[in-house]
Design an enzyme around this catalytic site. Structure first.
Site, PDB file in Angstrom:
ATOM      1  N   GLU A   2       1.352 -11.416 -16.639  1.00 29.95           N
ATOM      2  CA  GLU A   2       1.012 -10.395 -15.644  1.00 29.95           C
ATOM      3  C   GLU A   2       0.290  -9.187 -16.234  1.00 29.95           C
ATOM      4  OE1 GLU A   2       4.003  -8.313 -13.151  1.00 29.95           O
ATOM      5  OE2 GLU A   2       5.367  -8.505 -14.828  1.00 29.95           O
TER       6      GLU A   2
ATOM      7  N   ARG B 292       1.718   1.268  -5.964  1.00 35.77           N
ATOM      8  CA  ARG B 292       1.915   0.323  -4.863  1.00 35.77           C
ATOM      9  C   ARG B 292       0.636  -0.435  -4.502  1.00 35.77           C
ATOM     10  NH1 ARG B 292       6.591   1.625  -1.895  1.00 35.77           N
ATOM     11  NH2 ARG B 292       5.794   0.407  -0.170  1.00 35.77           N
TER      12      ARG B 292
ATOM     13  N   TRP C  93      -3.832  -1.943  -1.302  1.00 42.34           N
ATOM     14  CA  TRP C  93      -3.820  -3.247  -1.975  1.00 42.34           C
ATOM     15  C   TRP C  93      -4.333  -4.230  -0.930  1.00 42.34           C
ATOM     16  CZ3 TRP C  93      -1.704  -8.132  -1.425  1.00 42.34           C
ATOM     17  CH2 TRP C  93      -1.746  -8.941  -2.566  1.00 42.34           C
TER      18      TRP C  93
ATOM     19  N   CYS D 179       0.848  -1.184   0.000  1.00 38.19           N
ATOM     20  CA  CYS D 179       0.000   0.000   0.000  1.00 38.19           C
ATOM     21  C   CYS D 179       0.886   1.237   0.000  1.00 38.19           C
ATOM     22  CB  CYS D 179      -0.880   0.017   1.239  1.00 38.19           C
ATOM     23  SG  CYS D 179      -1.799  -1.514   1.449  1.00 38.19           S
TER      24      CYS D 179
ATOM     25  N   LYS E 219       5.996 -11.769 -18.121  1.00 38.45           N
ATOM     26  CA  LYS E 219       5.526 -10.466 -18.622  1.00 38.45           C
ATOM     27  C   LYS E 219       4.154 -10.624 -19.255  1.00 38.45           C
ATOM     28  CE  LYS E 219       7.446  -8.236 -16.996  1.00 38.45           C
ATOM     29  NZ  LYS E 219       8.649  -8.389 -16.250  1.00 38.45           N
TER      30      LYS E 219
ATOM     31  N   GLU F 289      10.991 -15.320 -18.156  1.00 39.57           N
ATOM     32  CA  GLU F 289      10.699 -13.903 -17.948  1.00 39.57           C
ATOM     33  C   GLU F 289       9.677 -13.416 -18.988  1.00 39.57           C
ATOM     34  OE1 GLU F 289      10.747 -11.602 -15.955  1.00 39.57           O
ATOM     35  OE2 GLU F 289      10.730  -9.747 -17.083  1.00 39.57           O
TER      36      GLU F 289
ATOM     37  N   LYS G  18       3.115  -2.959  -7.141  1.00 38.07           N
ATOM     38  CA  LYS G  18       4.517  -2.867  -7.541  1.00 38.07           C
ATOM     39  C   LYS G  18       5.467  -3.476  -6.508  1.00 38.07           C
ATOM     40  CE  LYS G  18       7.929  -1.498 -10.168  1.00 38.07           C
ATOM     41  NZ  LYS G  18       8.213  -2.346 -11.339  1.00 38.07           N
TER      42      LYS G  18
ATOM     43  N   ASN H 199       0.537  -0.025   6.160  1.00 38.09           N
ATOM     44  CA  ASN H 199       1.018  -0.892   5.088  1.00 38.09           C
ATOM     45  C   ASN H 199       1.662  -2.087   5.767  1.00 38.09           C
ATOM     46  OD1 ASN H 199       2.125  -1.971   2.742  1.00 38.09           O
ATOM     47  ND2 ASN H 199       3.925  -0.648   2.827  1.00 38.09           N
ATOM     48  N   GLY H 200       1.301  -3.298   5.344  1.00 40.53           N
ATOM     49  CA  GLY H 200       1.886  -4.493   5.961  1.00 40.53           C
ATOM     50  C   GLY H 200       0.798  -5.387   6.511  1.00 40.53           C
TER      51      GLY H 200
ATOM     52  N   HIS I 223       9.122 -34.061 -22.659  1.00 43.78           N
ATOM     53  CA  HIS I 223       8.864 -34.654 -21.342  1.00 43.78           C
ATOM     54  C   HIS I 223       7.509 -34.229 -20.788  1.00 43.78           C
ATOM     55  CE1 HIS I 223      12.890 -36.282 -21.235  1.00 43.78           C
ATOM     56  NE2 HIS I 223      13.331 -35.108 -21.659  1.00 43.78           N
TER      57      HIS I 223
END
Ligand code: M6R
Length: 608
Positions: free
Chosen positions: A488, A27, A74, A2, A485, A481, A603, A100-101, A504
């Protein structure tokens, strides 16, 4: 996760806090709110949704105020509702808290307070804090004492700001494993989760440390450390980046801007460090630990998400060039492992934000092992930058889009420099690679110049539901990666696989509706990757490939090809990344999605 902003001073705090929330919105962006204290009157405005929605209401209804705090959320505990948005208040609506947390023992505290007659209106863990302060305020002489007593009961990770309608001149703040920085102004002080909300007003900052409790008025910041049990002298530092770096300029969004910053990012990450003319690599941030680095027998890299994939590229680089064994761990897994450690093992944390809770926990885990802890961090002054013994800054400037792009470019560039540095100039690739790092910004620009071609290809594939990314050797992390991308920002299911693993299992998924993105640039293993592409084509799977300019054969093999300039195999992942970033970007853009703020994400992941 947050974002927090607080203001006390002579100006209109309402505007400053609202602007700060906009800067911190990356955030968390589920809901937002502010509390204003004017004289002994308080007002709270909260809304579900983006800061811009709240800004409208605040513009219309909120008065100017000199003590204001705000929050962009968030959600962790409790759904996205106005009730759960911050600020949270005590039952009497006189104490307001943003947080935040996570407060791990909130259920226990809530039960205790309920037994004392308190009631709770939200599902948040945060709501216990203003009520706990209230509870202690009835027994203790000052708000500061009550605030400290409440913090003493709370377990978890937090940055907390509290205000009282009875103290219109003071912000109270505390941090434990979650960032808070105070911007020191003239007749004003601003508190925020990170400097981007502050730098427009002042470059002088105080980074609060774990267990710090700060009492902030417009002219004074006093800090008491709960663990040390005494007042500490706050250290004022100067921010070293420009405001413009955090602004959008002519770009439609931050992700595109940050992708296009790749050439400048490589230049900055190598400037004064990779000195091809002198045949040396000089990493100022590691100078103080050079002797210890001479005796390193193993490097353990810990990181999350994109930074983890940068670490995997680093594993190939360091093992090949320096011959030092490397293990790369997801920080979230590493912290719960019983991993044997020798004194000559080095722990290297990689993080853009420098605030990722799991990476911090991994560093904390080895605190007493006596091992050297290094960092590759972008955010200057962040927790990881400060808790490591030494490290190398990315200097990529603020990265605002949730999807990490230029930070990955900087991290891999720096890992290349570290590998070269550890090789002591002995590897045959030392000089060619040093030279190549100098040529790389221009090659990155060539990939960016083909953005329109990549866009066309991306649009062709935008409606597929699933995607497989494959690569071998150091193109395998590039594949993972690339898949991250895509998932997300465009919500397409994508998996990154080692091309050699196709038979496999994953090959079973392939049909005309399941495309593959093959990383097939020139390398010793290219023929083998091409065989994998053949096998996919034989099962009617559409294939897009990244190939090296000049490779005509691949055109006959695949449906679409994104060409990138020839570079050493060791530096290819940097160019792969730019191409896969653009591919994901254009798919998301074609679908009309918010590329900077993908759903459900934030973020900095400052909770476990
Ligand atoms: O700030 P960090 O580099 O520690 O963040 C790690 C991950 O949370 C981050 O890379 C995340 O995976 C990105 N959204 C990926 O684009």
């Amino acid at each position: 996760m947050c974002g927090i902003v607080g203001y006390i001073g002579n100006k209109s705090g309402t505007d400053i806090v609202m602007k700060g929330l906009e800067a911190l919105e990356y955030r968390g962006y589920d809901s937002a709110g502010i509390a204003l204290i004017n004289g002994d009157k308080s007002q709270v405005f909260k809304q579900v949704g983006r800061v811009s929605g709240l800004a409208k209401e605040v513009d219309e209804k909120a008065p100017e105020a000199h003590l204001v705090m705000g929050h962009t959320r968030w959600a962790t505990h409790g759904g996205v509702t106005v009730q759960n948005a911050h600020p949270q208040a005590n039952n009497d609506q006189t104490i307001f808290v943003v947080h935040n947390g996570i407060i791990e023992n909130f259920a226990e505290i809530r039960a205790k307070l309920k037994a004392e007659g308190y009631h709770f209106d939200s599902q948040t863990d945060t709501e216990v804090v203003p009520n706990l302060i209230d509870f202690y305020l009835k027994q203790l002489p000052s708000f500061e004492d009550a605030f400290k007593a409440a913090l003493g009961d709370v377990r978890g990770a937090y940055s907390i700001v509290a205000v009282s309608s009875k103290e219109p001149e003071t912000l109270y703040a505390a941090r434990l494993s979650s960032p808070l920085v105070v911007g020191v102004g003239d007749g004003e002080n601003i508190l925020a989760s990170d400097p981007s909300a502050i730098m427009e007003h002042t470059k002088k900052v105080i980074y609060l440390e774990d267990y710090d409790v700060a009492v902030i008025t417009k002219d004074k910041v006093s800090v008491h450390n709960l663990k040390e049990g005494k007042q500490t002298e706050p250290k004022v530092e100067l921010l070293d980046f420009e405001n413009e770096q955090a602004l959008l300029g002519d770009y439609p969004n931050f992700m595109l801007k940050e992708i296009f910053e790749a050439p400048a990012t490589i230049k900055t990450a190598t400037l004064g460090r990779a000195r091809a003319d002198q045949g040396i690599v000089k990493l100022g941030g590691l100078e103080s630990v050079l002797r210890q680095l001479k005796h390193v027998d193993r490097i353990v890299i810990v990181a999350c998400g994109t930074s983890y994939y940068a670490g995997l590229v680093g594993e190939y680089l360091i093992e090949e060039l320096a011959g030092v064994p490397v293990e790369v761990h997801l920080a979230s897994e590493f912290k719960y492992r019983d991993e044997p450690f020798s004194r000559s093992t080095v722990l290297l944390a990689i993080s853009q934000s420098g605030e990722t809770a799991d990476t911090i926990a991994a560093l904390k885990k080895v605190e007493d092992y006596g091992v050297l802890r290094l960092g590759i961090v972008n955010a200057v002054g962040s927790t990881i930058a400060r808790m490591t013994d030494a490290g190398v800054y990315c200097h990529a400037g603020p990265e605002k889009a949730v999807a990490s792009t230029k930070a990955f470019i900087a991290q891999v560039t720096i890992l290349t420099e570290i590998a070269l540095h550890l090789s002591d100039g002995k590897h045959k690739l030392f000089k060619p690679l040093l030279k190549e790092l100098g040529d790389l910004p221009a090659k990155a620009q060539v990939v960016l110049d083909s953005a329109e071609d990549i866009k066309k290809i991306a649009e062709k594939y935008a409606d597929y539901r699933d995607f497989l990314f494959i690569g071998r050797n150091n193109a395998y992390p590039s594949a993972m990666e690339g898949a991250l991308k895509l998932k997300e920002i465009s919500y397409v299911h994508a998996e990154g696989y080692a091309a050699g693993e196709m038979k496999h299992g994953p090959l079973a998924m392939i049909d005309a509706n399941f495309p593959t993105f093959a990383i097939a640039t020139n390398s010793q293993l290219l023929e083998k990757t091409c065989s994998n592409i053949q096998e996919i084509k034989a099962r009617k799977g559409p294939v897009v490939a990244i190939a090296t300019q000049g490779n005509k054969t691949i055109k006959d093999l695949c449906d679409d090809v994104i060409y990138i300039p020839a570079t050493l195999e060791e530096t290819q992942p940097i160019l792969h990344a730019i191409a896969t970033q653009l591919f994901a970007y254009y798919i998301a853009q074609h679908k009309g999605l918010d590329v900077d703020r993908p759903r459900n994400l934030a973020k900095s992941v400052t909770v476990e």
